[in-house]
Enzyme design. Structure first.
Site, short mmCIF file in Angstrom:
data_model
loop_
_atom_site.label_atom_id
_atom_site.label_comp_id
_atom_site.label_asym_id
_atom_site.label_seq_id
_atom_site.Cartn_x
_atom_site.Cartn_y
_atom_site.Cartn_z
N GLU A 1 -0.71 -16.32 -11.02
CA GLU A 1 0.21 -15.43 -11.73
C GLU A 1 1.66 -15.88 -11.55
OE1 GLU A 1 -0.51 -11.30 -10.97
OE2 GLU A 1 -2.60 -11.44 -11.62
N TYR B 1 0.84 -1.20 0.00
CA TYR B 1 0.00 0.00 0.00
C TYR B 1 0.88 1.25 0.00
CZ TYR B 1 -3.87 -3.13 1.00
OH TYR B 1 -4.80 -4.13 0.91
N ASN C 1 -12.59 -0.65 -5.50
CA ASN C 1 -12.29 -0.98 -6.90
C ASN C 1 -13.49 -1.70 -7.53
OD1 ASN C 1 -11.27 -1.88 -9.34
ND2 ASN C 1 -9.84 -3.35 -8.43
N CYS D 1 -6.16 -5.19 -7.90
CA CYS D 1 -5.96 -4.86 -6.49
C CYS D 1 -5.51 -6.08 -5.70
CB CYS D 1 -7.20 -4.20 -5.89
SG CYS D 1 -8.69 -5.17 -6.00
N HIS D 2 -5.66 -7.28 -6.27
CA HIS D 2 -5.17 -8.48 -5.60
C HIS D 2 -3.64 -8.48 -5.50
CE1 HIS D 2 -5.23 -9.62 -9.89
NE2 HIS D 2 -4.19 -10.40 -9.59
#
Length: 157
Positions: free
Chosen positions: A153, A95, A118, A126-127
């Site tokens: 990912e 953050y 979001n 945002c993950h």
């Protein structure tokens, strides 16, 4: 020029149902679960394209999205969401990192609030935002889903 009609449709995905909404020129929402939104409940070319790109992403075949996005929010929220889109696939940022990118290093809580609001899950990633210590923090789909997206990912980068 008349603006196209808002449409939305819920699609099945490996993550469960996801509702995609479009204003006719850009996606305005991608939400976990089934939702009733403003406009007509019907698929469109753009919501179908979004669903297809989400399926490719979830299959590990896509690392970036080509969908035009139009999330509604404050200037600060939109700046945060733009910064999130620049986090590379398979990586995370804190953050505080995002607060620095948007030019307000002390705004870590405000960044968290923008993440929480979001309206376009996954496509605005945002993950990929984690706590300063690298630990997972809140996520609209739950922490297990956030971990699943990050694992996906990492496995396909």
């Amino acid at each position: 020029m008349t603006k196209a009609e808002q449409t939305y449709f819920t699609y099945p995905t490996p993550l469960g149902p996801m509702t995609v909404a479009s204003d006719g020129t850009a996606v305005t929402h991608v939400l976990f679960g089934t939702h009733v939104l403003e406009g007509r409940a019907a698929p469109s070319e753009l919501t179908n394209r979004t669903a297809n790109e989400l399926q490719e992403y979830l299959a590990g075949k896509r690392t970036a999205f080509d969908i035009p996005l139009a999330p509604a929010g404050t200037d600060f929220q939109r700046a945060v969401w733009k910064a999130l889109q620049n986090i590379p696939y398979g990586q995370t940022r804190s953050y505080a990192d995002i607060a620095a990118v948007v030019g307000n290093p002390k705004a870590t809580r405000a960044v968290g609030s923008a993440n929480n609001r979001n309206p376009i899950a996954v496509l605005i990633p945002c993950h990929r935002v984690v706590g300063a210590n690298g630990k997972l923090t809140g996520y609209a789909g739950g922490l297990a889903l956030k971990q699943r997206l990050l694992d996906l990912e990492r496995a396909h980068r």
